[in-house]
Scaffold this active site. Structure first.
Site, PDB file in Angstrom:
ATOM      1  N   ASP A   4      44.651  28.612  26.321  1.00 31.44           N
ATOM      2  CA  ASP A   4      44.755  29.851  27.080  1.00 31.44           C
ATOM      3  C   ASP A   4      46.189  30.380  27.104  1.00 31.44           C
ATOM      4  O   ASP A   4      47.136  29.606  27.307  1.00 31.44           O
ATOM      5  CB  ASP A   4      44.277  29.585  28.510  1.00 31.44           C
ATOM      6  CG  ASP A   4      44.226  30.832  29.360  1.00 31.44           C
ATOM      7  OD1 ASP A   4      43.415  31.714  29.049  1.00 31.44           O
ATOM      8  OD2 ASP A   4      44.994  30.929  30.333  1.00 31.44           O
ATOM      9  N   GLU A  19      44.202  31.888  22.622  1.00 35.63           N
ATOM     10  CA  GLU A  19      44.364  33.209  23.203  1.00 35.63           C
ATOM     11  C   GLU A  19      45.853  33.488  23.144  1.00 35.63           C
ATOM     12  O   GLU A  19      46.649  32.711  23.673  1.00 35.63           O
ATOM     13  CB  GLU A  19      43.882  33.272  24.647  1.00 35.63           C
ATOM     14  CG  GLU A  19      44.039  34.670  25.231  1.00 35.63           C
ATOM     15  CD  GLU A  19      44.034  34.708  26.748  1.00 35.63           C
ATOM     16  OE1 GLU A  19      43.754  35.778  27.294  1.00 35.63           O
ATOM     17  OE2 GLU A  19      44.322  33.681  27.384  1.00 35.63           O
TER      18      GLU A  19
END
Length: 387
Positions: free
Chosen positions: A53, A90
């Site tokens: 993330d 991400e």
């Protein structure tokens, strides 16, 4: 809510992230601790892979990238155990140089990246919203969709108005289409909206189904958010179960971040600490059995069956081709598949009829049938031309 710094201050630097002080990966023990934790899930629980993330917030401080070290460590594990392990990022910085869909086992690179550009362009096209980061896609969202379909990222080194003119991204057209995970909705893009509302609450059925027909058959890896496959309208608002000062800090932070929404919606904005907010986010499984739910689910199942039969066997070695959009809503794109076939897309992503580009469509229909003249609103046609 992160108290690690209280009893492990040596793990952190003075640099700040949205979650507090940045982790100091220059410290050998800190770096080893992080990598060993990641490997634990892969080795002991045999996860298929890891999704990292917000890696753009990692403070590198001039050191060898922790991401490269992690990829190398996972690659060594994959080689030792003869496994195929996915590493997905991400990364708001759109660093194409960090991606390689074909590197097996990983040796410093990552298999794919969540493509926020693809989502943002579609969201602006379908909803007309232009606040926040959507402002970067308001000039021509359809052309941005074409660029994402034709070469991966929308921002490949261009200046981002939302980021104060900062240059964002790297050229990505030489990557494989499978280096990108494309989606129309996800937990971030719904859960971080003030009301947790889905596309289904704002966009007509025909437009959403056209977007799904493109997303699920394009060579990039498609991702669905829970309930999207049957058109769920259940909201997914942000919720948490904190207590005391931390709970109040979260409540105040949300009000500050979404001041415009509180001004517009008032008490309609859910309190993240209320149990009712959590209960409202529970998926409405019963809606699958309603007429609209059954119809949407059948469509998604049909598209995925076509993907499995016609697209997936040709993905290895596939490459980006051409993609174009016109002001009247016509979208055309093509890809060279791994077996030499050409995958062709022709779509009308508007509320009016548009004229065809006959020279662009020569393959055998695999979805949508034969193209009519003119093309009706929100129509999608896929063809495959064998080598």
């Amino acid at each position: 809510g992160n108290y690690l710094g209280r009893y492990a201050p040596g793990f952190f630097t003075e640099a700040q992230t949205p979650w507090g002080s940045a982790i100091d990966y220059r410290v050998r023990e800190v770096r080893a601790f992080a990598i060993e934790n990641a490997l634990y899930w892969l080795r002991e629980y045999r996860f298929d892979g890891l999704r990292l993330d917000a890696v753009h917030t990692i403070a590198e401080l001039g050191e060898i990238s922790i991401l490269r070290d992690l990829s190398n460590a996972v690659g060594q594990l994959a080689a030792e155990t003869n496994r195929y392990i996915h590493l997905v990022l991400e990364n708001d910085d759109n660093c194409a140089s960090m991606l390689d869909a074909g590197q097996d086992p990983p040796r410093g690179k990552y298999r794919a990246q969540w493509n926020d550009d693809y989502h943002h362009a579609w969201h602006v096209l379908l909803t007309g919203e232009t606040q926040g980061y959507y402002s970067d896609y308001q000039r021509s969202p359809l052309r941005d969709i074409a660029r994402a379909l034709g070469s991966g990222f929308v921002y490949q080194g261009e200046a981002s108005t939302h980021r104060g003119g900062q240059l964002r991204g790297e050229p990505s057209g030489r990557l494989a289409p499978t280096a990108f995970v494309n989606f129309l909705q996800n937990h971030d893009q719904i859960g971080n909206r003030a009301l947790g509302d889905r596309l289904e609450s704002h966009v007509c059925t025909e437009a959403i189904e056209a977007a799904l027909a493109i997303t699920l058959l394009a060579p990039a890896i498609p991702m669905l958010f829970m309930g999207e496959e049957w058109g769920s309208k259940a909201p997914f608002p942000f919720f948490c179960g904190f207590e005391g000062d931390l709970a109040e800090a979260v409540r105040k932070g949300r009000r500050r971040e979404y001041a415009w929404a509180y001004a517009k919606y008032g008490d309609e904005v859910p309190d993240p600490l209320e149990p009712l907010t959590f209960r409202s986010a529970v998926l409405d499984w019963e809606s699958r059995n309603e007429q609209a739910g059954r119809k949407r689910l059948a469509l998604v199942q049909e598209l995925l069956a076509i993907r499995r039969r016609e697209i997936v066997p040709r993905l290895a070695g596939a490459a980006f081709g051409d993609a174009h959009a016109t002001d009247d809503g016509l979208l055309t794109a093509s890809w060279r598949m791994g077996d030499g076939a050409t995958l062709q897309l022709e779509a009308n992503l508007s509320t009016g009829e548009v004229a065809r580009q006959r020279s662009k469509t020569t393959g055998t229909p695999i979805w949508g049938g034969e193209t009519s003249e003119p093309i009706p609103p929100w129509s999608v046609f896929w063809r495959l031309e064998a080598r």
